[in-house]
Design a protein around this motif. Structure first.
Motif, PDB file in Angstrom:
ATOM      1  N   LEU A  39       0.836  -1.197   0.000  1.00  0.00           N
ATOM      2  CA  LEU A  39       0.000   0.000   0.000  1.00  0.00           C
ATOM      3  C   LEU A  39       0.874   1.252   0.000  1.00  0.00           C
ATOM      4  N   ALA A  40       1.923   1.250   0.835  1.00  0.00           N
ATOM      5  CA  ALA A  40       2.844   2.394   0.860  1.00  0.00           C
ATOM      6  C   ALA A  40       3.572   2.529  -0.473  1.00  0.00           C
ATOM      7  N   LEU A  41       3.991   1.413  -1.034  1.00  0.00           N
ATOM      8  CA  LEU A  41       4.700   1.429  -2.316  1.00  0.00           C
ATOM      9  C   LEU A  41       3.792   1.916  -3.441  1.00  0.00           C
ATOM     10  N   PHE A  42       2.571   1.426  -3.469  1.00  0.00           N
ATOM     11  CA  PHE A  42       1.612   1.831  -4.509  1.00  0.00           C
ATOM     12  C   PHE A  42       1.300   3.323  -4.411  1.00  0.00           C
ATOM     13  N   ASN A  43       0.984   3.784  -3.203  1.00  0.00           N
ATOM     14  CA  ASN A  43       0.645   5.191  -3.025  1.00  0.00           C
ATOM     15  C   ASN A  43       1.814   6.105  -3.402  1.00  0.00           C
ATOM     16  N   LEU A  44       3.025   5.705  -3.024  1.00  0.00           N
ATOM     17  CA  LEU A  44       4.199   6.500  -3.354  1.00  0.00           C
ATOM     18  C   LEU A  44       4.478   6.489  -4.851  1.00  0.00           C
ATOM     19  N   ALA A  45       4.246   5.353  -5.481  1.00  0.00           N
ATOM     20  CA  ALA A  45       4.457   5.254  -6.925  1.00  0.00           C
ATOM     21  C   ALA A  45       3.543   6.235  -7.659  1.00  0.00           C
ATOM     22  N   ILE A  46       2.294   6.333  -7.212  1.00  0.00           N
ATOM     23  CA  ILE A  46       1.336   7.238  -7.853  1.00  0.00           C
ATOM     24  C   ILE A  46       1.695   8.693  -7.567  1.00  0.00           C
ATOM     25  N   ASP A  47       1.952   9.026  -6.306  1.00  0.00           N
ATOM     26  CA  ASP A  47       2.257  10.408  -5.936  1.00  0.00           C
ATOM     27  C   ASP A  47       3.567  10.906  -6.543  1.00  0.00           C
ATOM     28  N   SER A  48       4.604  10.088  -6.442  1.00  0.00           N
ATOM     29  CA  SER A  48       5.945  10.550  -6.809  1.00  0.00           C
ATOM     30  C   SER A  48       6.158  10.683  -8.304  1.00  0.00           C
ATOM     31  N   LYS A  49       5.472   9.830  -9.086  1.00  0.00           N
ATOM     32  CA  LYS A  49       5.660   9.825 -10.543  1.00  0.00           C
ATOM     33  C   LYS A  49       7.104   9.497 -10.903  1.00  0.00           C
ATOM     34  N   LEU A  50       7.773   8.737 -10.035  1.00  0.00           N
ATOM     35  CA  LEU A  50       9.174   8.388 -10.253  1.00  0.00           C
ATOM     36  C   LEU A  50       9.317   7.154 -11.138  1.00  0.00           C
ATOM     37  N   ARG A  51      10.453   7.062 -11.813  1.00  0.00           N
ATOM     38  CA  ARG A  51      10.797   5.819 -12.490  1.00  0.00           C
ATOM     39  C   ARG A  51      11.010   4.737 -11.438  1.00  0.00           C
ATOM     40  N   GLY A  52      10.834   3.492 -11.827  1.00  0.00           N
ATOM     41  CA  GLY A  52      10.986   2.387 -10.884  1.00  0.00           C
ATOM     42  C   GLY A  52      12.343   2.375 -10.210  1.00  0.00           C
ATOM     43  N   ALA A  69       3.871  22.109 -16.488  1.00  0.00           N
ATOM     44  CA  ALA A  69       3.760  21.589 -15.124  1.00  0.00           C
ATOM     45  C   ALA A  69       4.058  20.094 -15.099  1.00  0.00           C
ATOM     46  N   VAL A  70       3.503  19.354 -16.051  1.00  0.00           N
ATOM     47  CA  VAL A  70       3.736  17.913 -16.107  1.00  0.00           C
ATOM     48  C   VAL A  70       5.205  17.627 -16.389  1.00  0.00           C
ATOM     49  N   GLN A  71       5.826  18.438 -17.245  1.00  0.00           N
ATOM     50  CA  GLN A  71       7.247  18.269 -17.536  1.00  0.00           C
ATOM     51  C   GLN A  71       8.086  18.385 -16.266  1.00  0.00           C
ATOM     52  N   LEU A  72       7.788  19.400 -15.454  1.00  0.00           N
ATOM     53  CA  LEU A  72       8.531  19.600 -14.207  1.00  0.00           C
ATOM     54  C   LEU A  72       8.307  18.443 -13.238  1.00  0.00           C
ATOM     55  N   LEU A  73       7.072  17.979 -13.148  1.00  0.00           N
ATOM     56  CA  LEU A  73       6.743  16.904 -12.215  1.00  0.00           C
ATOM     57  C   LEU A  73       7.390  15.581 -12.612  1.00  0.00           C
ATOM     58  N   LEU A  74       7.537  15.344 -13.910  1.00  0.00           N
ATOM     59  CA  LEU A  74       8.165  14.109 -14.391  1.00  0.00           C
ATOM     60  C   LEU A  74       9.686  14.217 -14.445  1.00  0.00           C
ATOM     61  N   GLY A  75      10.197  15.438 -14.331  1.00  0.00           N
ATOM     62  CA  GLY A  75      11.642  15.626 -14.376  1.00  0.00           C
ATOM     63  C   GLY A  75      12.224  15.511 -15.763  1.00  0.00           C
ATOM     64  N   HIS A  76      11.408  15.757 -16.792  1.00  0.00           N
ATOM     65  CA  HIS A  76      11.900  15.722 -18.165  1.00  0.00           C
ATOM     66  C   HIS A  76      12.705  16.979 -18.477  1.00  0.00           C
ATOM     67  N   THR A  77      13.786  16.816 -19.238  1.00  0.00           N
ATOM     68  CA  THR A  77      14.589  17.968 -19.613  1.00  0.00           C
ATOM     69  C   THR A  77      13.989  18.704 -20.808  1.00  0.00           C
ATOM     70  N   LYS A  78      13.241  17.994 -21.651  1.00  0.00           N
ATOM     71  CA  LYS A  78      12.653  18.603 -22.837  1.00  0.00           C
ATOM     72  C   LYS A  78      11.141  18.420 -22.844  1.00  0.00           C
TER      73      LYS A  78
END
Length: 209
Positions: free
Chosen positions: A49-62, A176-185
Motif C-alpha cells: 500500500l505504501a509502495l503503490f501510493n508512493l508510486a502514484i504520488d511521486s511519478k518516479l521511475r521504478g 507543469a507535467v514536464q517539471l513533475l516528471l523531471g523531463h529535460t525537454k
C-alpha cells in the motif's frame, strides 16, 4: 537417420516481442487506482500500500522509487514534499506526498529493517539492499491483475504516468507535467503522455481571446 535438430526446420529471427503487447504502457484510471488501493487495505498489505501510493504520488521511475530512503521522514513525521536526484538524468525532481500516502508510510515504517541500510523498501533477499526494479515490476503486475485488468497492458511506467496523465487531462499544462516528471525537454513529455494533435486542438478550443 535424419536429426530432429535440422536448422532449416527451426524458425530464424523470431522477434523478441512476438505475442506481446508493445508500446507505451497505459496509465491507470482513477477507478482502477481506488480498486487496487482498497484491495491492499482490506488485505492489510502495508508495504504494498505504501509502495503503490508512493508510486502514484511521486511519478518516479521504478529505479528511483525502489531506492527511496527512510529520510523522507523527519522526527517521526513524513515530509509532505521531498526531492530525489534521478538516476537517469542526474537532475533533481520534487514531488508531493499526500496525506493518504503519508499515513500508509507511517503504518509501514515500524516494519522496516534498517540493519542492512536505510531503504524504505528493503529487499527480502540478503544479497540486495532494497527492492529490485524486477521485483517491483512483478508486484505491479499483481496489483493490476487484482483490479481485473490485463496485466500485459500495464507496467511500472503505468504507475509513473497515472497521476501525470490526470494532471494533464484536468489542467492541460504541459510545462507543469514536464517539471513533475523531471523531463529535460517538453518534447519528451509530449511523447510520454502520447499527446495527439486532437488533444492539442481540444485545449486550444477552450481558450478565447
Amino acid at each position: 537417420m535424419l536429426s530432429d535438430s535440422n536448422p532449416s526446420s527451426t524458425p530464424k529471427n523470431v522477434p523478441w516481442n512476438k505475442g506481446r503487447l508493445t508500446g507505451q504502457k497505459r496509465p491507470l484510471k482513477p477507478k482502477d487506482v481506488w480498486a487496487i488501493r482498497v484491495r491492499l487495505q482490506l488485505e492489510h498489505c502495508k508495504r504494498d500500500l505504501a509502495l503503490f501510493n508512493l508510486a502514484i504520488d511521486s511519478k518516479l521511475r521504478g529505479c528511483d522509487l525502489v531506492r527511496l530512503q527512510v529520510d523522507i521522514c523527519v522526527g517521526g513525521q513524513v515530509r509532505d514534499r521531498t526531492t530525489v536526484i534521478q538516476r537517469k538524468t542526474g537532475r533533481p525532481v520534487r514531488f508531493e506526498i499526500t496525506e493518504p500516502t503519508r499515513a500508509s508510510i507511517r503504518d509501514w515504517l515500524p516494519n522496516v529493517d534498517t540493519r542492512h541500510g536505510r531503504y524504505l523498501f528493503p529487499s527480502r533477499f540478503r544479497a540486495q539492499p532494497h527492492l529490485s526494479t524486477r521485483q517491483y515490476a512483478r508486484i505491479v503486475h499483481t496489483w493490476v491483475a487484482s483490479a481485473g485488468l490485463d496485466s500485459s497492458a500495464y507496467g511500472t511506467h503505468s504507475m509513473r504516468r497515472t497521476k501525470a496523465a490526470q494532471i494533464y487531462k484536468k489542467a492541460g499544462n504541459l510545462r507543469a507535467v514536464q517539471l513533475l516528471l523531471g523531463h529535460t525537454k517538453l518534447e519528451s513529455t509530449v511523447r510520454y503522455l502520447g499527446i495527439e494533435v486532437e488533444d492539442a486542438l481540444s485545449i486550444s478550443e477552450q481558450v478565447e481571446l
